[in-house]
Scaffold this motif. Structure first.
Motif, PDB file in Angstrom:
ATOM      1  N   ASN A  30       0.782  -1.234   0.000  1.00  0.00           N
ATOM      2  CA  ASN A  30       0.000   0.000   0.000  1.00  0.00           C
ATOM      3  C   ASN A  30       0.816   1.287   0.000  1.00  0.00           C
ATOM      4  N   THR A  31       2.115   1.240   0.252  1.00  0.00           N
ATOM      5  CA  THR A  31       2.869   2.494   0.378  1.00  0.00           C
ATOM      6  C   THR A  31       4.087   2.575  -0.545  1.00  0.00           C
ATOM      7  N   ASN A  32       4.145   1.712  -1.525  1.00  0.00           N
ATOM      8  CA  ASN A  32       5.175   1.786  -2.577  1.00  0.00           C
ATOM      9  C   ASN A  32       6.602   1.685  -2.044  1.00  0.00           C
ATOM     10  N   GLU A  33       6.758   0.964  -0.945  1.00  0.00           N
ATOM     11  CA  GLU A  33       8.105   0.676  -0.465  1.00  0.00           C
ATOM     12  C   GLU A  33       8.717  -0.438  -1.318  1.00  0.00           C
ATOM     13  N   SER A  34      10.018  -0.553  -1.266  1.00  0.00           N
ATOM     14  CA  SER A  34      10.676  -1.660  -1.950  1.00  0.00           C
ATOM     15  C   SER A  34      10.487  -2.936  -1.152  1.00  0.00           C
ATOM     16  N   PRO A  35      10.266  -4.062  -1.810  1.00  0.00           N
ATOM     17  CA  PRO A  35      10.180  -5.324  -1.085  1.00  0.00           C
ATOM     18  C   PRO A  35      11.558  -5.892  -0.739  1.00  0.00           C
ATOM     19  N   PHE A  36      12.600  -5.218  -1.208  1.00  0.00           N
ATOM     20  CA  PHE A  36      13.963  -5.705  -0.996  1.00  0.00           C
ATOM     21  C   PHE A  36      14.667  -4.894   0.090  1.00  0.00           C
ATOM     22  N   PRO A  37      15.536  -5.509   0.871  1.00  0.00           N
ATOM     23  CA  PRO A  37      16.247  -4.788   1.936  1.00  0.00           C
ATOM     24  C   PRO A  37      17.280  -3.828   1.351  1.00  0.00           C
ATOM     25  N   ARG A 211      15.778   2.590  -4.113  1.00  0.00           N
ATOM     26  CA  ARG A 211      17.027   2.327  -3.384  1.00  0.00           C
ATOM     27  C   ARG A 211      16.790   1.768  -1.980  1.00  0.00           C
ATOM     28  N   SER A 212      15.560   1.369  -1.686  1.00  0.00           N
ATOM     29  CA  SER A 212      15.236   0.623  -0.457  1.00  0.00           C
ATOM     30  C   SER A 212      15.573   1.367   0.831  1.00  0.00           C
ATOM     31  N   LEU A 213      15.412   2.690   0.841  1.00  0.00           N
ATOM     32  CA  LEU A 213      15.728   3.465   2.044  1.00  0.00           C
ATOM     33  C   LEU A 213      14.549   4.329   2.496  1.00  0.00           C
ATOM     34  N   THR A 252      25.401   7.014   0.914  1.00  0.00           N
ATOM     35  CA  THR A 252      26.689   6.868   0.229  1.00  0.00           C
ATOM     36  C   THR A 252      26.948   5.411  -0.127  1.00  0.00           C
ATOM     37  N   GLY A 253      26.699   4.523   0.822  1.00  0.00           N
ATOM     38  CA  GLY A 253      26.874   3.097   0.552  1.00  0.00           C
ATOM     39  C   GLY A 253      25.962   2.610  -0.558  1.00  0.00           C
ATOM     40  N   THR A 254      24.746   3.130  -0.600  1.00  0.00           N
ATOM     41  CA  THR A 254      23.792   2.747  -1.644  1.00  0.00           C
ATOM     42  C   THR A 254      24.285   3.165  -3.023  1.00  0.00           C
ATOM     43  N   ILE A 255      24.793   4.384  -3.123  1.00  0.00           N
ATOM     44  CA  ILE A 255      25.313   4.872  -4.409  1.00  0.00           C
ATOM     45  C   ILE A 255      26.499   4.027  -4.869  1.00  0.00           C
ATOM     46  N   LEU A 256      27.364   3.658  -3.936  1.00  0.00           N
ATOM     47  CA  LEU A 256      28.546   2.865  -4.287  1.00  0.00           C
ATOM     48  C   LEU A 256      28.177   1.421  -4.650  1.00  0.00           C
ATOM     49  N   ASP A 257      26.933   1.044  -4.354  1.00  0.00           N
ATOM     50  CA  ASP A 257      26.442  -0.291  -4.692  1.00  0.00           C
ATOM     51  C   ASP A 257      25.255  -0.159  -5.650  1.00  0.00           C
ATOM     52  N   ASP A 258      25.409   0.715  -6.633  1.00  0.00           N
ATOM     53  CA  ASP A 258      24.300   1.065  -7.520  1.00  0.00           C
ATOM     54  C   ASP A 258      23.783  -0.131  -8.319  1.00  0.00           C
ATOM     55  N   ASP A 259      24.637  -1.081  -8.639  1.00  0.00           N
ATOM     56  CA  ASP A 259      24.185  -2.261  -9.390  1.00  0.00           C
ATOM     57  C   ASP A 259      23.128  -3.043  -8.620  1.00  0.00           C
ATOM     58  N   TYR A 260      23.245  -3.042  -7.292  1.00  0.00           N
ATOM     59  CA  TYR A 260      22.253  -3.738  -6.463  1.00  0.00           C
ATOM     60  C   TYR A 260      20.872  -3.110  -6.649  1.00  0.00           C
ATOM     61  N   SER A 261      20.823  -1.778  -6.627  1.00  0.00           N
ATOM     62  CA  SER A 261      19.541  -1.087  -6.810  1.00  0.00           C
ATOM     63  C   SER A 261      18.973  -1.338  -8.200  1.00  0.00           C
ATOM     64  N   LYS A 262      19.826  -1.299  -9.205  1.00  0.00           N
ATOM     65  CA  LYS A 262      19.363  -1.532 -10.576  1.00  0.00           C
ATOM     66  C   LYS A 262      18.800  -2.942 -10.740  1.00  0.00           C
ATOM     67  N   LYS A 263      19.438  -3.906 -10.105  1.00  0.00           N
ATOM     68  CA  LYS A 263      18.962  -5.287 -10.171  1.00  0.00           C
ATOM     69  C   LYS A 263      17.572  -5.394  -9.543  1.00  0.00           C
ATOM     70  N   ASN A 264      17.370  -4.723  -8.414  1.00  0.00           N
ATOM     71  CA  ASN A 264      16.073  -4.750  -7.752  1.00  0.00           C
ATOM     72  C   ASN A 264      15.001  -4.068  -8.596  1.00  0.00           C
ATOM     73  N   CYS A 265      15.358  -2.960  -9.227  1.00  0.00           N
ATOM     74  CA  CYS A 265      14.402  -2.254 -10.091  1.00  0.00           C
ATOM     75  C   CYS A 265      13.966  -3.141 -11.258  1.00  0.00           C
ATOM     76  N   ALA A 266      14.909  -3.871 -11.822  1.00  0.00           N
ATOM     77  CA  ALA A 266      14.589  -4.780 -12.926  1.00  0.00           C
ATOM     78  C   ALA A 266      13.643  -5.877 -12.458  1.00  0.00           C
ATOM     79  N   ALA A 267      13.864  -6.386 -11.244  1.00  0.00           N
ATOM     80  CA  ALA A 267      12.989  -7.429 -10.704  1.00  0.00           C
ATOM     81  C   ALA A 267      11.586  -6.884 -10.465  1.00  0.00           C
TER      82      ALA A 267
END
Length: 354
Positions: A30-37, A211-213, A252-267
């Motif tokens: 209901n609140t458009n959060e990411s399902p991924f940590p 970005r799951s934050l 900062t950690g999220t930006i440095l791990d940008d591939d993780y966010s992109k993978k989640n967006c694709a899923a």
């Protein structure tokens, strides 16, 4: 209200956030959060930063700004981090709107826009969407108002093309156009690349969705250096320490791990396709969403009734009471397991009413 509450806010209708009930375990869509940590790197950076909480946080978000600017190919003076993108939007209403510069936005869009306008005593125009919930670009060209457009729009999920955004910006050279890109990472085109071409374009984004934050409260405004200086004036006149140390580090950690966010967006985009296909099989119609949610209705099931029945069964979706959209519900795209729980419950409800 108490007897001390200022008369200037007597008619203010506050924004209603998505419900966060604690009475039972819910499948929460209901609140458009990411399902991924969050990214593991984000968690590690935040944990390390927690050791310095006795000190004030960096008001300039130096490390975060540097990494973000590098990732997006912009200057460090072209981005401002805020306490969620809502803060950036409120700053924009404060900085770029007044009685000589009224605001304009769609009649069906993010519910905070009219609240911010009323809060800041800004006159505004709500421009009707077409019957199919799309924005008519011509309605925004040359209107000489401060324009707010969510792209993709919420709650419809429909996005304008980059060419349409540019036409609106170009036709209002003496007014700021704010493009709210909270959901841009799930399939729409970002307008960030246009900020060096147009000094009246401001783009807002958030770390809450892609970005799951969401719990970290981190957003940003991206625009020409003079626009960012204007927003900084507002920030330093309200709360210079608006991004806490742990959130800055997590960002900062999220930006440095940008591939993780992109993978989640694709899923999530893949799961969105699965959800819409299954809803169609059940007789639902929906708007063409490029966000992390689906806006759908069933021709033979009342929108509010569906929301309430699903809630009884432990599944939360978002229902809006505004007349034009009361038959629809907004469904966050979760994991496939979450979506199957939703779909199975909908099937049972439809069978019960058949």
């Amino acid at each position: 209200m108490s007897r001390f509450f200022s008369e200037k806010y007597s008619n203010l209708e506050a924004y209603t956030p998505g419900e966060q009930p604690k009475d039972m375990q819910y499948t929460k869509l209901n609140t458009n959060e990411s399902p991924f940590p969050p990214s593991q790197k984000a968690l590690e950076y935040a944990a390390e930063a927690a050791k310095r909480l006795q000190l004030y946080c960096d008001p300039d978000c130096t490390a975060l700004t540097k990494e973000f600017a590098k990732l997006y190919g912009i200057g460090t003076d072209e981005v401002l981090f805020t306490n969620g993108s809502d803060d950036a939007l409120n700053f924009a209403f404060m900085a770029f709107c007044d009685r000589e510069h009224p605001a304009a936005f769609p009649d069906i869009t993010y519910g905070f826009y009219p609240v911010f306008a009323d809060l800041n005593h800004v006159p505004y125009e709500e421009i009707p969407l077409r019957d199919d919930f799309t924005i008519c670009v011509d309605d925004y060209c040359g209107i000489n108002k401060t324009i707010f457009i969510a792209n993709p729009n919420a709650p419809t999920g429909i996005a304008l093309s980059l060419a349409d955004i540019e036409r609106i910006v170009q036709s209002n050279p003496d007014n700021v156009v704010i493009v709210d890109e909270a959901y841009v990472d799930f399939g729409a085109d970002s307008a960030v690349g246009l900020i060096k071409k147009y000094d009246n374009l401001l783009v807002t984004q958030t770390f809450s969705k892609s970005r799951s934050l969401a719990g970290g409260r981190l957003g940003m405004a991206i625009g020409s250096a003079p626009l960012i200086r204007d927003l900084n004036t507002i920030k330093y006149s309200t709360n210079p320490y608006n991004i806490n140390t742990m959130t800055q580090a997590a960002g900062t950690g999220t930006i440095l791990d940008d591939d993780y966010s992109k993978k989640n967006c694709a899923a999530i985009a893949e799961n969105r396709g699965y959800l819409t296909a299954e809803l169609e099989k059940l007789g639902f119609v929906h708007t063409p969403s490029t966000a992390n949610f689906v806006f759908a209705k069933h021709p033979h099931y009342d929108g509010e009734a569906l929301y309430l029945e699903l809630k009884k069964r432990g599944v939360l979706i978002r229902h809006f009471t505004k007349e034009r959209i009361k038959d629809y519900n907004r469904i966050t795209v979760g994991t496939k397991e979450q979506l199957d729980i939703l779909l199975n419950n909908i099937k049972e409800l439809l069978e019960e009413t058949a």
